[in-house]
Design an enzyme around this catalytic site. Structure first.
Site, mmCIF file in Angstrom:
data_model
loop_
_atom_site.group_PDB
_atom_site.id
_atom_site.type_symbol
_atom_site.label_atom_id
_atom_site.label_comp_id
_atom_site.label_asym_id
_atom_site.label_seq_id
_atom_site.Cartn_x
_atom_site.Cartn_y
_atom_site.Cartn_z
ATOM 1 N N GLY A 171 0.795 -1.216 0.000
ATOM 2 C CA GLY A 171 0.000 0.000 0.000
ATOM 3 C C GLY A 171 0.828 1.268 0.000
ATOM 4 O O GLY A 171 1.986 1.279 0.366
ATOM 5 N N SER A 172 0.250 2.345 -0.433
ATOM 6 C CA SER A 172 0.887 3.658 -0.404
ATOM 7 C C SER A 172 0.079 4.634 -1.235
ATOM 8 O O SER A 172 -1.119 4.741 -1.053
ATOM 9 C CB SER A 172 2.333 3.605 -0.881
ATOM 10 O OG SER A 172 2.986 4.792 -0.523
ATOM 11 N N ARG A 173 0.741 5.279 -2.216
ATOM 12 C CA ARG A 173 0.066 6.360 -2.931
ATOM 13 C C ARG A 173 0.649 6.523 -4.327
ATOM 14 O O ARG A 173 1.842 6.308 -4.553
ATOM 15 C CB ARG A 173 0.246 7.654 -2.126
ATOM 16 C CG ARG A 173 -0.115 8.935 -2.839
ATOM 17 C CD ARG A 173 0.049 10.085 -1.885
ATOM 18 N NE ARG A 173 0.101 11.373 -2.559
ATOM 19 C CZ ARG A 173 0.172 12.538 -1.938
ATOM 20 N NH1 ARG A 173 0.182 12.580 -0.627
ATOM 21 N NH2 ARG A 173 0.230 13.669 -2.621
#
EC number: 4.1.1.65
Length: 221
Positions: A171-173
């Site tokens: 996960g992240s952006r």
């Protein structure tokens, strides 16, 4: 499932076999469950690629957290940020069809990817794609848990809209930066799918860069 996930699955299956062989078999359930989890976590579903001329698609699955105007070399650009949580598909895709002009790795922090400063302060991979009469920048940004950015292409590679180009583990952006002369198709809070959700449509002339028709095939390398 992407190649990076195979290692986790094989490792936990091997642990389950060893645990079941040398101890009692119920203990093997734990590593088996972890193997199933990582198999699901690194899933890589097919996506229907939009054929809209000038469309800019989301590079990843997640939730739109920011739509702002930013300055790029003295010119206004629109930036859309998509936050990927641990339950989202983590494969990243090219937002447009075209040629990869630049890939730049930037060292940085591993702060909360939802924070405003993470766009510049966090570790990230910055990719510039040129095609369809426009230039689009997209960023793979690391976060608190996501500390492994994978990018499978190189400068000069030709990519199709929605083509798999990498992933961010855990996960992240992802940020997409494009000309402000575009019609934004999403709003903050929308949930988007990588490669299939149109973030914006550019009001520019379009070239002959390849657009993958129908469902894009082949996994991330």
């Amino acid at each position: 499932m992407v190649r990076d996930g195979i290692y986790y699955v094989v490792a936990f299956v091997a642990v389950a076999i060893l645990v079941g062989y040398f101890t009692i078999w119920p203990l093997a359930i734990i590593p088996l469950l972890l193997a199933f989890f990582f198999g699901w976590f690194f899933r890589d579903p097919e996506r229907q690629i939009p054929q809209t001329v000038g469309a800019i698609v989301s590079p990843g699955d997640g939730k739109v957290t920011d739509i702002v105007t930013v300055d790029v070399n003295g010119e206004p650009r629109t930036r859309i940020s998509v936050f990927l949580n641990i339950f989202n598909v983590h494969v990243n895709r090219s937002p447009i069809a075209g040629t990869i002009r630049e890939v730049r790795y930037q060292k940085g922090k591993f702060g909360n990817a939802m924070g405003a400063i993470s766009a510049d302060a966090n570790e990230q991979n910055i990719v510039t794609v040129e095609g369809e009469g426009q230039t689009v920048i997209f960023k793979q940004i690391a976060g608190l848990l996501a500390r492994r950015i994978v990018f499978t292409k190189k400068v000069g590679d030709v990519v199709g809209r929605g083509e798999r180009v990498g992933l961010i583990k855990f996960g992240s952006r992802v940020d997409v930066i494009f000309t402000s002369e575009s019609d934004v198709s999403v709003k903050i809070g929308d949930h988007v799918a990588g490669g299939s959700t149109i973030l914006a449509v550019a009001r520019v002339a379009h070239g002959n860069a390849p657009v993958l028709s129908g469902t894009e095939r082949g996994g991330a390398r």
